[in-house]
Scaffold this motif. Structure first.
Motif, PDB file in Angstrom:
ATOM      1  N   ILE B 112       0.824  -1.200   0.000  1.00 55.13           N
ATOM      2  CA  ILE B 112       0.000   0.000   0.000  1.00 55.13           C
ATOM      3  C   ILE B 112       0.862   1.255   0.000  1.00 55.13           C
ATOM      4  O   ILE B 112       0.497   2.276  -0.571  1.00 55.13           O
ATOM      5  N   TYR B 113       2.057   1.177   0.600  1.00 57.97           N
ATOM      6  CA  TYR B 113       2.924   2.347   0.615  1.00 57.97           C
ATOM      7  C   TYR B 113       3.336   2.741  -0.782  1.00 57.97           C
ATOM      8  O   TYR B 113       3.443   3.913  -1.105  1.00 57.97           O
ATOM      9  N   SER B 115       1.531   2.253  -3.457  1.00 61.84           N
ATOM     10  CA  SER B 115       0.362   2.907  -4.052  1.00 61.84           C
ATOM     11  C   SER B 115       0.265   4.360  -3.608  1.00 61.84           C
ATOM     12  O   SER B 115       0.039   5.260  -4.415  1.00 61.84           O
ATOM     13  N   ILE B 116       0.454   4.593  -2.298  1.00 57.13           N
ATOM     14  CA  ILE B 116       0.330   5.954  -1.783  1.00 57.13           C
ATOM     15  C   ILE B 116       1.433   6.848  -2.344  1.00 57.13           C
ATOM     16  O   ILE B 116       1.195   7.994  -2.706  1.00 57.13           O
ATOM     17  N   LEU B 117       2.653   6.298  -2.428  1.00 59.36           N
ATOM     18  CA  LEU B 117       3.760   7.104  -2.950  1.00 59.36           C
ATOM     19  C   LEU B 117       3.495   7.522  -4.387  1.00 59.36           C
ATOM     20  O   LEU B 117       3.656   8.694  -4.745  1.00 59.36           O
ATOM     21  N   LEU B 119       0.674   7.719  -5.856  1.00 60.64           N
ATOM     22  CA  LEU B 119      -0.450   8.657  -5.809  1.00 60.64           C
ATOM     23  C   LEU B 119       0.044  10.046  -5.434  1.00 60.64           C
ATOM     24  O   LEU B 119      -0.336  11.050  -6.054  1.00 60.64           O
ATOM     25  N   ALA B 120       0.913  10.105  -4.432  1.00 61.14           N
ATOM     26  CA  ALA B 120       1.424  11.397  -3.976  1.00 61.14           C
ATOM     27  C   ALA B 120       2.206  12.092  -5.088  1.00 61.14           C
ATOM     28  O   ALA B 120       2.029  13.277  -5.347  1.00 61.14           O
TER      29      ALA B 120
END
Lengths: 338, 374
Positions: B112-113, B115-117, B119-120
């Motif tokens: 998930i990290y 994905s978030i990175l 996304l960011a």
């Protein structure tokens, strides 16, 4: 000094919203291990709860306007005003606070239904699958709201008593002209209260103790003959309530539209990650911290040095944190640290 | 002569793609605009599939590469030439470099990290394109051509725009309508050949192995990072190519192409069709783009006409029930469809097809056995 105080208040305000959503996300993740991309949609549903209560209270009757005599003019008068006069007008004025009473049971129901109906089947699936299915649910929820309420933001005013500005300058002895909207102060206070209530609930009740024990070691708690699952379902409902109340209270600040949930969700996820997955304290602290950082970055003095920093500061912080401190600010060691 | 042979697959695929205007005619999907969309999003999705389908890394930031590809292509039209070849090459390369940068940082984390990175990073690029980078991106208006652009190469070749805006071309052939589609189609075929090669190579196998068990790969002394990074860059380049083709068929670029919902769209397409399969993503693109086209054009009166053969009361009822799902509400249908697929068919349409064919084969096989016994 004045400017700094205002920026801190602004930041705390926005941070309050981030913290409340992030808190719910963390509750869902810490208990059920679910990455919930539909949590922003729950925030939005709460805001539209306030909108619908307001619309229900102002259902109006079309009557002839007697003050205009030379042609037929009509005006709409809410039934409440016709029935109860000034009392009715006051009830309408207090639509947003009243809506909280309805939003709480409604969101609890939605949360529990969502957990039992959908999330339950995704415990064993990968995080990617969880993200995907809740992402789909978020699209469905926001499109339903769009179909019913339309695509435009709907203004939902706060009660008239608190629609003005508070002389914050006078509170701190900084001069009379330093003012801040009352409703935002109330929002800040309310988010503090809600966060406090959630923590107190988890810390000082037997129910909360069992939930915390379950978060730490679900299997052992289950072996003691406690139905962890049911408690976790209720916690999920609680997370939905927190998001919903946060949304309803935010309605006077930002007129709700159907995609407000998505906008907040992305930021809240960043907040969760910065705070540390599964850490409730981390989520709250990171929420307020990033809110304040963002509002300072949007000061003109800062923007003139680094242009565009206000747009990206949160993401930038998240990237740095993720790369140098993988478990986030307050994450427990070993939880999702790969 | 089997599908194991790459040449056979490629011949079959090229025949199907190039004849698309003909066999899509009966369902009314053979006009150039839609065909171009099929090919462009097809490239975007098969590229995304190299990363997500093979390695299992879910990126929510691929729209950023799409946007970079578009901007680069439009700049190439403005500064160099209206010929599409440099635009496509530059768009692909620049987004490749961009992907290298983002991938190098994001791939330090997984799950998930990651994905978030991504996304960011994508949200950062989007916000910057809207605000500070306005000199490059022209902010909210979007980057457009103008008659006064230098176009160095065109000027050297003696091509001077006469009236109105110049059009994109391939050595004089205008890139609109069917010729635009065929240009995209040829690139789609090349792109498909690349993915086919990757899928059926030791390199592709290693990527799949990373998906099924990264830990074990690492413990056997295998460095996964170069493989992940190269897969990320390749899929970023596919996205850049798709972005530059968007600019080729319609020479303007806007920041909204970089928004994370656009990344979400390619995720939807890939999953719907079947992540990790060769033609699944293409099926997903076809289904989503085709129904988007049909459903968003429908309105209440069209629905009423469709239910005309039913008794009046029932027809009215059905119209009221179904109208929120069409026209403006097409995304609602898409969201529901997507949820159903993720819940019941995690392998997408391709899994559905294989389930049905297995079921049929079993039924037929059993029928054959009983026939033999009698």
């Amino acid at each position: 000094m004045d400017a700094i105080l205002i920026q801190i208040l602004n930041g705390l305000d926005k941070g309050g919203a981030y913290a409340l959503i992030a808190l719910g996300l963390t509750l869902a993740f810490g208990t059920l291990g679910i990455v919930n991309f539909a949590h922003g949609a729950l925030f939005m549903l709460g805001a539209f709860g306030a909108v619908s209560v307001q619309q229900l209270l102002t259902i109006s009757k079309r009557v002839k306007d007697e003050s205009i005599t030379f042609f037929d003019a009509y005006k709409e008068i809410p039934y409440l005003e016709i029935w109860w006069g000034d009392t009715g007008r006051m009830i309408i004025d207090y639509a947003v606070p009243i809506s909280i009473l309805f939003v709480i049971p409604f969101m609890l129901l939605i949360g529990v239904l969502m957990e039992r109906g959908l999330i339950k089947h995704f415990y064993k699936r990968t995080h990617a699958d969880q993200i995907l299915v809740t992402f789909g649910l978020a699209i469905v929820l926001q499109e339903l709201v769009k179909a019913y309420f339309g695509a435009n933001p709907i203004p939902t005013p706060a009660p008239a008593v608190v629609s003005g500005s508070a002389p914050v300058g006078a509170f701190f002895g900084l001069g009379e002209d330093l003012v801040y909207p009352w409703w935002r102060l109330i929002y800040l206070l309310a988010s503090g209260l809600i966060i406090f209530a959630v923590f107190a609930f988890l810390k000082f009740t037997t129910f909360g103790m069992v939930v915390r024990a379950g978060m730490a070691d679900r299997e052992t708690v289950g072996l003691l003959g406690i139905n962890v699952q049911r408690r976790f379902t209720i916690v999920f409902g609680l997370a939905a309530v927190v998001a919903g109340v946060a949304g309803a209270l935010y309605a006077p600040i930002l007129p709700p539209d159907y995609h407000m949930g998505m906008d907040f969700l992305v930021l809240s996820f960043v907040v969760v990650v910065v705070g540390g997955m599964g850490s409730l304290e981390g989520a709250v602290a990171a929420g307020f911290l990033l809110g304040i950082l963002q509002s300072f970055a949007s000061m003109n003095e800062v923007k003139s040095i680094i242009p565009g920093i206000d747009q990206i500061i949160i993401y930038l912080v998240a990237v740095v944190i993720l790369l140098v401190r993988p478990r986030g600010l307050m994450g427990r060691e070993g939880v999702m640290e790969d | 002569m089997s599908l194991k042979n790459n040449l056979v697959v490629m011949l079959l695929f090229s025949a199907i793609v190039l004849s698309a205007p003909w066999w899509l005619a009966p369902i009314g999907a053979n006009y150039p605009d839609l065909l171009q969309k099929f090919a462009i999003f097809g490239l975007f999705a098969i590229g995304f599939n190299i990363l997500f389908g093979l390695t299992g890394y879910l990126s929510f930031g691929h729209a950023a590469f799409l946007g970079v590809g578009s901007y680069t292509a439009v700049w190439s039209f403005k500064l160099l030439t209206m010929n599409v070849i440099p635009a496509v090459i530059l768009g692909t390369l620049v987004s490749g470099v961009f992907a290298l940068l983002i991938g190098w940082l994001s791939l330090r984390r997984s799950g998930i990290y990651f994905s978030i990175l991504t996304l960011a990073f994508a949200q950062m690029s989007y916000s910057l394109a809207y605000s500070v980078l306005t000199p490059i991106t022209n902010g909210e208006t979007g980057l457009q051509l103008s008659q006064q652009d230098p176009r160095v190469l065109d000027a050297m070749a003696g091509i001077v725009p006469t009236e109105g805006l110049p059009t994109t071309n391939l050595f004089g052939m205008p890139m609109s309508g069917y010729s635009g589609f065929y240009f995209c189609a040829v690139l789609l075929i090349i792109g498909f050949w690349v993915t086919l090669k990757i899928f059926r190579s030791p390199y592709g196998l290693k990527l799949t192995a990373i998906k099924s068990n990264t830990m074990r790969m690492k413990y056997t002394g295998f460095n996964t990072r170069p493989y992940l990074l190269s897969a990320f860059v390749i899929s970023g380049m596919f996205a850049g190519l798709a972005g530059s083709l968007m600019a080729v068929t319609d020479p303007l670029a806007g920041a909204e192409r970089m928004q994370w919902t656009a990344s979400g769209e390619v995720v939807l397409m890939t999953i719907l069709g079947g992540a990790g399969t060769l033609i699944g993503p293409l099926l997903g693109v076809g289904i989503i783009k085709y129904f988007e086209n049909i459903f968003s054009a429908l309105n209440d009166s069209a629905l009423r006409a469709a239910y005309d053969f039913l008794p009046a009361g029932l027809a009215d009822f059905l119209t009221t029930v179904t109208s929120p799902f069409v026209g403006e509400g097409w995304h609602l249908t898409l969201g529901l469809l997507f949820m159903l697929v993720v819940i019941f068919l995690p392998g997408g349409v391709m899994q559905g097809i294989s389930l049905i064919s297995r079921f049929l084969r079993r039924r037929l096989g059993m029928a054959g056995e009983s026939g033999g016994a009698s």
